[in-house]
Design a protein around this motif. Sequence first.
Motif, mmCIF file in Angstrom:
data_model
loop_
_atom_site.group_PDB
_atom_site.id
_atom_site.type_symbol
_atom_site.label_atom_id
_atom_site.label_comp_id
_atom_site.label_asym_id
_atom_site.label_seq_id
_atom_site.Cartn_x
_atom_site.Cartn_y
_atom_site.Cartn_z
ATOM 1 N N LEU A 288 0.950 -1.267 0.019
ATOM 2 C CA LEU A 288 0.163 -0.003 0.016
ATOM 3 C C LEU A 288 0.620 1.226 -0.016
ATOM 4 O O LEU A 288 0.444 2.402 0.142
ATOM 5 C CB LEU A 288 -0.940 0.006 1.199
ATOM 6 C CG LEU A 288 -2.006 -1.254 1.355
ATOM 7 C CD1 LEU A 288 -2.649 -1.125 2.496
ATOM 8 C CD2 LEU A 288 -2.918 -1.234 0.197
ATOM 9 N N SER A 289 2.126 1.035 -0.020
ATOM 10 C CA SER A 289 3.042 2.239 -0.191
ATOM 11 C C SER A 289 2.952 3.436 1.015
ATOM 12 O O SER A 289 2.991 4.600 0.801
ATOM 13 C CB SER A 289 3.047 2.944 -1.495
ATOM 14 O OG SER A 289 3.198 1.941 -2.438
ATOM 15 N N ASN A 290 2.783 2.793 2.151
ATOM 16 C CA ASN A 290 2.275 3.823 3.366
ATOM 17 C C ASN A 290 1.199 4.679 3.222
ATOM 18 O O ASN A 290 1.229 5.701 3.697
ATOM 19 C CB ASN A 290 3.771 4.426 3.540
ATOM 20 C CG ASN A 290 4.519 3.639 4.328
ATOM 21 O OD1 ASN A 290 4.502 2.829 5.248
ATOM 22 N ND2 ASN A 290 5.876 3.716 3.941
ATOM 23 N N GLU A 291 0.242 4.515 2.506
ATOM 24 C CA GLU A 291 -0.827 5.390 2.179
ATOM 25 C C GLU A 291 -2.048 4.875 3.242
ATOM 26 O O GLU A 291 -2.873 5.753 3.146
ATOM 27 C CB GLU A 291 -1.448 5.179 0.836
ATOM 28 C CG GLU A 291 -0.264 5.751 -0.277
ATOM 29 C CD GLU A 291 -0.818 5.668 -1.635
ATOM 30 O OE1 GLU A 291 -1.868 5.097 -1.850
ATOM 31 O OE2 GLU A 291 -0.039 6.110 -2.741
ATOM 32 N N THR A 292 -2.002 3.903 3.885
ATOM 33 C CA THR A 292 -3.127 3.301 4.558
ATOM 34 C C THR A 292 -2.221 3.075 6.028
ATOM 35 O O THR A 292 -1.628 2.317 6.056
ATOM 36 C CB THR A 292 -3.784 2.389 4.012
ATOM 37 O OG1 THR A 292 -4.393 2.889 3.062
ATOM 38 C CG2 THR A 292 -5.039 1.924 5.089
ATOM 39 N N PRO A 293 -2.893 3.560 7.274
ATOM 40 C CA PRO A 293 -2.466 3.575 8.402
ATOM 41 C C PRO A 293 -2.665 1.912 8.901
ATOM 42 O O PRO A 293 -3.723 1.198 8.471
ATOM 43 C CB PRO A 293 -3.156 4.418 9.486
ATOM 44 C CG PRO A 293 -3.679 5.302 8.511
ATOM 45 C CD PRO A 293 -3.883 4.914 7.136
ATOM 46 N N VAL A 294 -1.788 1.338 9.665
ATOM 47 C CA VAL A 294 -1.824 -0.003 9.783
ATOM 48 C C VAL A 294 -3.337 -0.256 10.756
ATOM 49 O O VAL A 294 -3.983 -1.335 10.761
ATOM 50 C CB VAL A 294 -1.006 -0.575 10.734
ATOM 51 C CG1 VAL A 294 -0.517 0.259 11.984
ATOM 52 C CG2 VAL A 294 -0.687 -2.154 10.717
#
Length: 316
Positions: A288-294
Motif C-alpha cells: 500500500l506504499s504507506n498510504e493507509t495506516p496499519v
Amino acid sequence: MSAKKKIVILSVVLVLLVALFLGLGLTPANQAYALSRRIPKILAIILTGSAIAFSSVIFQTVTGNRILTPSVLGLDSLYVLLQTATIFVLGSGAAAKLSGSMNFLLSVLLMVVFSVVILGSLLRKAKSNIYFLLLAGIIAGTLFRSASTFMQAILDPNEFLIVQGKLFASFNNINTGILSLAAIMLVLAMGWGLKSVRELDVLSLGRDHAVNLGVDYRKLVNRMLLITAVLVSVSTALVGPLIFLGVLVTNLAREMLSTYRHSYLLPGSMLIASIALVFSQLLVERVLSNETPVSVLINFVGGAYFIYLLLKENKL
C-alpha cells in the motif's frame, strides 16, 4: 495437535515474519540505516501487540465475556480527548514541545489515574459489581468522545490535521527513548500478571466457583484491572489506539488453542497479535506504499470478525 505445539508453530511464523520484515530489501549500502529504522519499529510492534493481547485476555476472564475488550473502560476515548485537548488549549506550537517522553508520561499517568481512582472507587462502591464498572466505562467513553468531537469541530483545519495524525496507530516514527521506557513498564506489568495465571484459570469458571475454590475475588479483580489499565495506557500512548485488535486475537487464540489454561492463552494471543501487526505493517509498507495506516487494516478485519462473533452468539 496440542496447544504447546501450536504455540511453537506460531513462534516460528513470527520469527519468519520478523526476519522478512528486517531483511527485505537490505543491501550493504543501506543496511545500517535500514536496520536502525526497522529494529525499533519491530520492537514497538511486538510490545504493543503483546500488551493489547495480554490485557484483553485477562479482561475477558474477569468479565466472563469473550466479546468485551478493555476499550469499554473508555481509555482509548480518554487518549483521544487528551491529544485533542492538548492541541485545543495549547495550540500546535506549544503542544509540539510536549511531544516525546513528556506527552507519553502525561498520557499514561492520566489514563492510569482515571482507571485506578475513578473506576476503582466506583468498583468499591458497587461492591465489586463488574457490570457496574463496565457501564461507568461506557458512559465515560461516550462523554470523552463527545468532548473530543466538539473540540475537533472548532479547531483550526491545520491543527485538526495534526490531531488526526495522532489518532491513528502508527509504527513509522518510533521514539527510542519512549520505547525503552514503555518496554520496562509493559514487561513489569505482564510479569506481575503472570504470577496469577492459575488463579485466572479458576476465575474463568465464574465468580461463585472461584470464591468457593478459595480465590480472593475482589483482590484478584482489582489487580487484573490495574494491570489492564497500565498495559492499555502504555500501548495506546506509545503508538495510538487499536480498538479491534484485542477482540480479534483473543478469540482466534481461544479457537485455535482450544484450551482454558491461561499459560497457553496468554502467549498464544500475544503471538497472534504480533503476527497480525507485523504482517499488516508489511502490507502497508510493501503493497500500500504507506498510504493507509496499519490501524485501518486491523480495525477493518477486527470489526468484521466482531460482527461475525455477534451473529454467531445470536445463533447459539
